[in-house]
Design a protein around this motif. Structure first.
Motif, mmCIF file in Angstrom:
data_model
loop_
_atom_site.group_PDB
_atom_site.id
_atom_site.type_symbol
_atom_site.label_atom_id
_atom_site.label_comp_id
_atom_site.label_asym_id
_atom_site.label_seq_id
_atom_site.Cartn_x
_atom_site.Cartn_y
_atom_site.Cartn_z
ATOM 1 N N LEU A 12 9.313 9.650 15.178
ATOM 2 C CA LEU A 12 10.536 10.069 14.504
ATOM 3 C C LEU A 12 10.296 10.238 13.008
ATOM 4 O O LEU A 12 10.746 11.215 12.393
ATOM 5 C CB LEU A 12 11.642 9.041 14.754
ATOM 6 N N LEU A 13 9.548 9.310 12.412
ATOM 7 C CA LEU A 13 9.251 9.406 10.985
ATOM 8 C C LEU A 13 8.470 10.672 10.666
ATOM 9 O O LEU A 13 8.765 11.362 9.670
ATOM 10 C CB LEU A 13 8.453 8.171 10.550
ATOM 11 N N THR A 14 7.475 10.992 11.482
ATOM 12 C CA THR A 14 6.646 12.161 11.193
ATOM 13 C C THR A 14 7.373 13.470 11.473
ATOM 14 O O THR A 14 6.925 14.534 11.026
ATOM 15 C CB THR A 14 5.338 12.116 12.005
ATOM 16 N N ALA A 62 2.987 -1.760 12.255
ATOM 17 C CA ALA A 62 1.739 -1.042 11.976
ATOM 18 C C ALA A 62 1.860 0.430 12.365
ATOM 19 O O ALA A 62 1.422 1.313 11.622
ATOM 20 C CB ALA A 62 0.580 -1.704 12.720
ATOM 21 N N LEU A 63 2.454 0.704 13.510
ATOM 22 C CA LEU A 63 2.601 2.095 13.948
ATOM 23 C C LEU A 63 3.443 2.901 12.964
ATOM 24 O O LEU A 63 3.091 4.027 12.600
ATOM 25 C CB LEU A 63 3.223 2.142 15.345
ATOM 26 N N VAL A 64 4.545 2.330 12.510
ATOM 27 C CA VAL A 64 5.445 3.058 11.608
ATOM 28 C C VAL A 64 4.842 3.176 10.213
ATOM 29 O O VAL A 64 4.810 4.267 9.621
ATOM 30 C CB VAL A 64 6.819 2.362 11.540
ATOM 31 N N TRP A 65 4.344 2.072 9.680
ATOM 32 C CA TRP A 65 3.872 2.092 8.298
ATOM 33 C C TRP A 65 2.584 2.888 8.126
ATOM 34 O O TRP A 65 2.383 3.528 7.084
ATOM 35 C CB TRP A 65 3.713 0.676 7.760
ATOM 36 N N TYR A 66 1.707 2.886 9.134
ATOM 37 C CA TYR A 66 0.506 3.713 8.990
ATOM 38 C C TYR A 66 0.828 5.195 9.120
ATOM 39 O O TYR A 66 0.128 6.037 8.569
ATOM 40 C CB TYR A 66 -0.576 3.279 9.977
ATOM 41 N N ALA A 67 1.908 5.520 9.839
ATOM 42 C CA ALA A 67 2.376 6.909 9.842
ATOM 43 C C ALA A 67 2.845 7.292 8.443
ATOM 44 O O ALA A 67 2.531 8.377 7.935
ATOM 45 C CB ALA A 67 3.503 7.084 10.857
ATOM 46 N N ALA A 68 3.600 6.401 7.791
ATOM 47 C CA ALA A 68 4.057 6.663 6.422
ATOM 48 C C ALA A 68 2.875 6.756 5.460
ATOM 49 O O ALA A 68 2.830 7.641 4.589
ATOM 50 C CB ALA A 68 5.011 5.559 5.974
ATOM 51 N N ILE A 69 1.911 5.863 5.610
ATOM 52 C CA ILE A 69 0.736 5.871 4.737
ATOM 53 C C ILE A 69 -0.054 7.162 4.910
ATOM 54 O O ILE A 69 -0.554 7.737 3.931
ATOM 55 C CB ILE A 69 -0.131 4.628 5.020
ATOM 56 N N ALA A 70 -0.170 7.644 6.144
ATOM 57 C CA ALA A 70 -0.897 8.897 6.385
ATOM 58 C C ALA A 70 -0.192 10.067 5.712
ATOM 59 O O ALA A 70 -0.835 10.944 5.120
ATOM 60 C CB ALA A 70 -1.026 9.137 7.886
ATOM 61 N N ILE A 71 1.143 10.114 5.789
ATOM 62 C CA ILE A 71 1.910 11.176 5.135
ATOM 63 C C ILE A 71 1.690 11.131 3.620
ATOM 64 O O ILE A 71 1.416 12.152 2.973
ATOM 65 C CB ILE A 71 3.407 11.043 5.461
ATOM 66 N N LEU A 72 1.793 9.942 3.047
ATOM 67 C CA LEU A 72 1.682 9.790 1.601
ATOM 68 C C LEU A 72 0.251 10.023 1.118
ATOM 69 O O LEU A 72 0.042 10.606 0.043
ATOM 70 C CB LEU A 72 2.166 8.397 1.194
ATOM 71 N N ALA A 73 -0.741 9.573 1.899
ATOM 72 C CA ALA A 73 -2.135 9.777 1.500
ATOM 73 C C ALA A 73 -2.484 11.260 1.486
ATOM 74 O O ALA A 73 -3.175 11.736 0.571
ATOM 75 C CB ALA A 73 -3.059 9.018 2.450
ATOM 76 N N VAL A 94 0.838 -1.204 0.000
ATOM 77 C CA VAL A 94 0.000 0.000 0.000
ATOM 78 C C VAL A 94 0.870 1.250 0.000
ATOM 79 O O VAL A 94 0.637 2.197 -0.763
ATOM 80 C CB VAL A 94 -0.955 -0.006 1.208
ATOM 81 N N ALA A 95 1.888 1.258 0.869
ATOM 82 C CA ALA A 95 2.788 2.416 0.929
ATOM 83 C C ALA A 95 3.532 2.597 -0.390
ATOM 84 O O ALA A 95 3.751 3.730 -0.848
ATOM 85 C CB ALA A 95 3.781 2.254 2.076
ATOM 86 N N PHE A 128 9.059 6.120 2.110
ATOM 87 C CA PHE A 128 9.051 4.658 2.075
ATOM 88 C C PHE A 128 10.363 4.098 2.611
ATOM 89 O O PHE A 128 10.373 3.187 3.453
ATOM 90 C CB PHE A 128 8.806 4.174 0.641
ATOM 91 N N ALA A 129 11.480 4.650 2.138
ATOM 92 C CA ALA A 129 12.791 4.159 2.562
ATOM 93 C C ALA A 129 13.007 4.360 4.056
ATOM 94 O O ALA A 129 13.565 3.489 4.742
ATOM 95 C CB ALA A 129 13.893 4.856 1.767
ATOM 96 N N ALA A 130 12.551 5.495 4.583
ATOM 97 C CA ALA A 130 12.732 5.775 6.008
ATOM 98 C C ALA A 130 11.912 4.807 6.860
ATOM 99 O O ALA A 130 12.409 4.302 7.882
ATOM 100 C CB ALA A 130 12.327 7.218 6.307
ATOM 101 N N ALA A 131 10.669 4.536 6.459
ATOM 102 C CA ALA A 131 9.832 3.603 7.213
ATOM 103 C C ALA A 131 10.449 2.209 7.206
ATOM 104 O O ALA A 131 10.489 1.523 8.243
ATOM 105 C CB ALA A 131 8.423 3.568 6.625
#
Length: 243
Positions: free
Chosen positions: A218-220, A151-162, A76-77, A97-100
């Motif tokens: 950290l990702l956000t 899930a915590l990290v990847w959904y943060a990435a998905i929220a940024i990208l969405a 998805v990401a 994506f790379a950071a997550a």
């Protein structure tokens, strides 16, 4: 002289909350290594095993796919990364994506190897103990829960990208409520289902929460649109609406 890009704000602000989460993870790990909470973990797993009718089992199993990194989260990401990158003509979504990927790969995986804990499905008498020497057949990568942390990290990435994709379509980004729901609800579902299915001990999922939350924060914090990049042809280093 080029100024260093400022970190983006998070809530609660500051690093004290991240330090608190990591301290709690360390305290939980030490307590488990000394034998604390093992009886509670076994009691919870045994109760779940005795209260898992087939309909609820299948509902929980389907919902648990929300935390499957290789099967759901990363694809998805990746789709969002490609969509935003093409619409913005920018490589910067790939940085998210790379950071997550890097954040989860260099933390959760090595921790699992170090603590070498069996899953509740193991029949060994020491199945709940940390720092074992288990064969691969004993599901020996239980602590901390990768499902929850990923899930915590990847959904943060998905929220940024969405949000970036919506901006590229000239639509408002995710509302704060939708953004928080996307980041919080799937990890909460994954937390509950991994424990209910006895795929992880309760303390595994708590540990996944304590290590995954600061990683997601950290990702956000990263200002992906302002990170210095070498000049790319046709301006592919341009911002992509990721902030």
């Amino acid at each position: 002289m080029r100024r260093r890009p400022a970190l983006l704000p998070v809530r609660p602000a500051g690093w004290w909350f991240d330090a608190l989460l990591l301290a709690a993870f360390a305290a939980l790990t030490v307590a488990l290594a000394r034998g604390a909470f093992l009886g509670a973990d076994v009691a919870v797993a045994d109760w779940m095993d005795a209260h898992r009718p087939a309909p609820l089992y299948w509902v929980a199993r389907v919902l648990n796919y929300l935390g499957q990194g290789g099967q759901v989260l990363m694809p998805v990401a990746l789709l969002l990364t490609v969509a935003v990158g093409l619409r913005r003509r920018s490589v910067r979504p790939a940085l998210v994506f790379a950071a997550a990927f890097a954040l989860t790969y260099v933390t959760v995986g090595p921790l699992k190897l170090v603590f070498d804990r069996a899953a509740p499905a193991s029949a060994r008498p020491d199945r709940a103990e940390l720092l074992n020497d288990l064969p691969p057949t004993e599901w020996d990568l239980s602590y901390p829960s990768g499902h929850v942390a990923n899930a915590l990290v990847w959904y943060a990435a998905i929220a940024i990208l969405a949000s970036a994709l919506l901006r590229s379509l000239d639509r408002p980004p995710l509302s704060r409520a939708a953004y928080l729901a996307l980041r919080a609800v799937p990890p909460a579902v994954v937390f509950c289902t991994t424990v209910y299915l006895s795929w992880h001990w309760l303390s595994d999922s708590v540990a996944g929460l304590l290590i995954g939350w600061p990683l997601a924060r950290l990702l956000t914090r990263v200002p992906f649109d302002a990170l210095p990049l070498p000049g790319l042809r046709d301006g592919w280093d341009r911002p992509a609406g990721l902030s």
